[in-house]
Design an enzyme around this catalytic site. Structure first.
Site, PDB file in Angstrom:
ATOM      1  N   ASP A  39      14.950 -55.492   7.234  1.00  0.00           N
ATOM      2  CA  ASP A  39      15.745 -56.621   7.667  1.00  0.00           C
ATOM      3  C   ASP A  39      15.368 -57.784   6.747  1.00  0.00           C
ATOM      4  O   ASP A  39      14.353 -57.724   6.037  1.00  0.00           O
ATOM      5  CB  ASP A  39      15.410 -56.943   9.131  1.00  0.00           C
ATOM      6  CG  ASP A  39      16.226 -58.104   9.677  1.00  0.00           C
ATOM      7  OD1 ASP A  39      17.393 -58.248   9.282  1.00  0.00           O
ATOM      8  OD2 ASP A  39      15.678 -58.871  10.479  1.00  0.00           O
ATOM      9  N   ASP A  54      15.993 -61.735   7.521  1.00  0.00           N
ATOM     10  CA  ASP A  54      15.502 -62.917   8.236  1.00  0.00           C
ATOM     11  C   ASP A  54      14.332 -62.554   9.142  1.00  0.00           C
ATOM     12  O   ASP A  54      14.439 -61.667   9.983  1.00  0.00           O
ATOM     13  CB  ASP A  54      16.625 -63.533   9.088  1.00  0.00           C
ATOM     14  CG  ASP A  54      17.770 -64.045   8.233  1.00  0.00           C
ATOM     15  OD1 ASP A  54      17.538 -64.305   7.044  1.00  0.00           O
ATOM     16  OD2 ASP A  54      18.893 -64.186   8.755  1.00  0.00           O
TER      17      ASP A  54
END
Length: 219
Positions: A8, A10
């Site tokens: 991922d 963020d």
């Protein structure tokens, strides 16, 4: 055997969460809606359209679909303008070291982010070189907790889900990894990502050595 890693963006590679919060806050203030950090926490790992739906539900607001789309675009414009602030100093501690280590050891690496601005963020970080595949909000139609973005990454890496480890900091992201048959590393508090196969409080702790130690039968 583990052959690939999917990250991922963020809260894992860099923390654009504050920029997202400020952009949503600006939009909410403009609309006269209530929005605070508690509501913002519900948006972690969630797509832009689903996020605005959560904010509207919190404020008991209903709007025509075209108006909702326009507001989501307005928020994104505010957010994108703020991305120019990101520099190569904005990796989360441990993230760049891990990505470098994975490159040195020959693992395949993909991004699996709900953000449609991932490419811009990676460019600002000078991080594109670490990734073989960029999977983002433009790559699939179903966002997390659906596993589609991770399945997209694995397919493009030419790997099976069981050959990949996913790094996630959101509950919905860990749910997506588990739904897709991936091994998972949770970054953050146990009440949020404790259902991952292994959980670390920060990226600095989630080194390749520690992950290999936990999944030793897979390396």
């Amino acid at each position: 055997m583990i052959k690939g890693f999917i990250f991922d963006l963020d809260g894992v590679i860099t923390d654009t969460a504050e920029l997202h919060f400020l952009a949503w806050k600006a939009l909410a203030d403009d609309m006269g809606w209530q929005f605070d950090r508690d509501v913002n926490e519900k948006l972690r790992g969630v797509s832009r359209m689903d996020s605005i739906g959560i904010i509207m539900e919190h404020n008991t607001v209903s709007l025509p679909e075209d108006e909702v789309a326009a507001l989501a675009t307005k928020k994104n414009d505010i957010y994108v303008a703020s991305l120019d602030q990101i520099t190569t100093e904005d990796y989360l501690p441990g993230a760049r070291e891990l990505l470098t280590h994975l490159r040195q050891e020959g693992f395949k690496v993909a991004l699996g982010s709900a953000s449609k601005n991932s490419t811009k963020v990676l460019q600002q970080l000078n991080a594109t070189k670490y990734f073989d595949v960029i999977g983002d909000g433009n790559s699939v139609s179903k966002s997390k907790p659906a596993p589609d973005i991770f399945l997209f990454g694995a397919e493009k890496l030419d790997l099976k889900p069981a050959e990949c480890i996913v790094y996630e900091d959101a509950e919905s992201g860990v749910d997506a990894a588990k739904a897709g048959g991936f091994f998972s590393v949770g970054i953050g508090p146990k009440d949020r990502v404790g259902h991952a196969d292994v959980c670390f409080s920060s990226m600095k702790e989630a080194t390749l050595f520690e992950v290999k130690s936990h999944f030793k039968e897979l390396f």
